[in-house]
Each structure stands twice: as C-alpha cells, then as structure tokens.
Design an enzyme around this catalytic site. Sequence first.
Site, PDB file in Angstrom:
ATOM      1  N   LYS A 114       0.821  -1.211   0.000  1.00 13.11           N
ATOM      2  CA  LYS A 114       0.000   0.000   0.000  1.00 13.11           C
ATOM      3  C   LYS A 114       0.855   1.260   0.000  1.00 13.11           C
ATOM      4  O   LYS A 114       0.472   2.284  -0.585  1.00 13.11           O
ATOM      5  CB  LYS A 114      -0.949   0.004   1.209  1.00 13.11           C
ATOM      6  CG  LYS A 114      -2.088  -0.991   1.081  1.00 13.11           C
ATOM      7  CD  LYS A 114      -3.175  -0.711   2.098  1.00 13.11           C
ATOM      8  CE  LYS A 114      -4.391  -1.595   1.851  1.00 13.11           C
ATOM      9  NZ  LYS A 114      -5.514  -1.271   2.749  1.00 13.11           N
ATOM     10  N   LYS A 196      -4.851 -10.873  -8.326  1.00 15.60           N
ATOM     11  CA  LYS A 196      -6.159 -10.923  -7.689  1.00 15.60           C
ATOM     12  C   LYS A 196      -7.091  -9.866  -8.276  1.00 15.60           C
ATOM     13  O   LYS A 196      -6.658  -8.754  -8.600  1.00 15.60           O
ATOM     14  CB  LYS A 196      -5.985 -10.685  -6.181  1.00 15.60           C
ATOM     15  CG  LYS A 196      -7.273 -10.664  -5.381  1.00 15.60           C
ATOM     16  CD  LYS A 196      -6.976 -10.335  -3.930  1.00 15.60           C
ATOM     17  CE  LYS A 196      -8.261 -10.144  -3.134  1.00 15.60           C
ATOM     18  NZ  LYS A 196      -7.997  -9.751  -1.737  1.00 15.60           N
ATOM     19  N   LYS A 199     -10.699  -4.048  -6.632  1.00 13.09           N
ATOM     20  CA  LYS A 199     -11.530  -2.882  -6.910  1.00 13.09           C
ATOM     21  C   LYS A 199     -10.713  -1.682  -7.375  1.00 13.09           C
ATOM     22  O   LYS A 199     -11.249  -0.764  -7.998  1.00 13.09           O
ATOM     23  CB  LYS A 199     -12.348  -2.515  -5.672  1.00 13.09           C
ATOM     24  CG  LYS A 199     -11.509  -2.108  -4.464  1.00 13.09           C
ATOM     25  CD  LYS A 199     -12.374  -1.740  -3.266  1.00 13.09           C
ATOM     26  CE  LYS A 199     -12.965  -2.912  -2.580  1.00 13.09           C
ATOM     27  NZ  LYS A 199     -13.731  -2.571  -1.362  1.00 13.09           N
TER      28      LYS A 199
END
Length: 332
Positions: A114, A196, A199
């Site tokens: 992140k 994966k 979103k």
Amino acid sequence: MSKVIYSAIQPSGIMTLGNYIGAVDNWQQMQANEDNKCIFALADLHTITVRQDPKKFHENAMSFYALLMAMGLDPKKSILYFQSHVQEHAYLSWLLNCYTYVGEMNRMTQFKDKSAKHSDNINMGLMDYPVLMAADILLYRTDEVPVGIDQMQHIEIARDIAERVNGIYGDIFTVPKGVLKKVGAKIMSLQDPTQKMSKSDPNPKAVISVLDDDSVIMKKFKSAVTDSETIIKYDAENKPGVSNLLTILSVCENKPIDVLEKEFEGLMYGHLKIRTGEAVCEMLRPMKERYNQLMNDKGYLLQCAKEGAEKAREIARPVLDKFRQAIGYVLI
C-alpha cells in the site's frame, strides 16, 4: 460447541465479484450454521487510511451495508454493524499498540504494497492497520475469522498479540484462527489472471462489480484473457485464465471443477466464457433486486445499523474492561 465468527469488509470503491465469492458467500454459509455466533462489520475506520471523498465515502458505506444484507446477511441472525459506531475498536487498538513491536509492523507485506501504491500518503494508519484489525477480532473473543489469502498475515499478528497479552495477564483474549474458503478463496483479474481481482484495478474490463448490468458482465467475460491452447482444464500455474473461469463457474453452479471439466470436453473457450458470464448474472440477479429495495428505505438500514452496533457493544465492552482492569486502570 458454539463458535464466534468475525469478519469485516471496507466500504470503499465497488463490491467486486471477488469480494462476494471470496468473502461474503462464505459468511452466508457460516451464518447458516446455528452453532455459530456471527459478527460482521463495515470496516470504515480502516477505510480512511486512503483519502476518501466525504460524500462518496458516505454513499459507499450505505451501499455496502445494503449489499451485505441483500447478499443474505440477516441482522436477526448475525450482528451487522459499522466499525466506527463501536468506540471500543479504537480504544482497544491503542492499548494493543503498546503490546505490538515496530519490527512486526515493518515486516507486514500489505503495508509495503500500500505504501508503494499511495506514496503521497504513507500515514501511520497504513502501518497501524494490522493492530486495529487485531482489535476488531479480539474484542469479540473470536474463534474463527473467514479471510482471503492476502489477509492471513494479519491473522497471525492478531494471534501473536493475543498470546503476548495472555502470557502477561492470563486469559484475556481468545486466540483466533484464520479460515480460508476451499473453492473461490481468491478470484483473479479477468485481464491479468495472475493477479487478484481488485476494486482498485485501473482496467475496468478486469473487474466485475456485483452491481454491473448483465450486458456489462457478459461483455467483460467474453473479453476475459485465457491462453493459446484449446483444452478446458484446471491448471492454475499454466492456465490461470481458464482456471479462474472454472473456479467462478464452480461457485456459481455449485459444481465440482472436475465435473465441469468433463462437461466442457471438446468445447471452445468461448463456450466457457459465455456460460460463466450467464451463471454470474443469474447468481447476482436476486441480490440486485433486494439491494434496490433496501436502498429505497434508508431509515430501515440505519435502524438495523444502530441495533447491530448496540449488540456489538454489549459483547465488546466487557472484553475491553477486563483488559483495562488487568492492566491496572481505574474503572468506574
């Protein structure tokens, strides 16, 4: 013996097909077991580690709450609430910070990922995310946490913290166990099946939103990346695209993958793509209808959220107070 089940999802961006198959569908199955005490949260405290537009954040939070109910989470059978409505989460998170080592946080894979994605906003919340997640879980003396593969490292940290506290003060927290769904635990991108489904993927063709129109869903599946072969079989390493479609179809039709492989003998990839797209549309149709009904009754949603938070606090407060008393705080 009854088990306490706890899990949460962030109300940001869109609810993806991966979220539904990998998480929420698993939650429904756990809720169906009368021996389980299920507690599910909208992790809106976690969400602000990344900057949010206030209006959109509010809309997403209400939408996700309605989606969870539309997908079958029943506030009469489970506790369904907003994390920010239960102040004990933030309180316990601070206490647990004092029993967590900096080195442990520095090793967290998700923090590194992140930080790379949000290099302009590497805030303490990003680093402290696993401690808040541990607080979420430990507040309810949770036995099992249904999670995706990428969250298992966070469960290990929660276990380490619980064992550390228990080693000092005795039986304060239940040491939780992470539980993966056997089929569909990780749904992959339709455009890059080695990654994966996310979103945050910049390619809209890669991701299915559970609120996409049927025509959009079909178009995305028809353009799904496969390979240059023609054999439809499950081989995650060598045929990730085909394997991903078989996984999705297996969940939607509730059929074992080996059965599907036999059904597709001699057929083309196009047949697999169309059938998978149609199966997804069929699976999502009743959920969308219920979602639209719920979103037209915001008062009912807020009342359910309030009652859910009250039920959650009834469980969380005694656990927090037991820890506070063990530390030596003055309770009133």
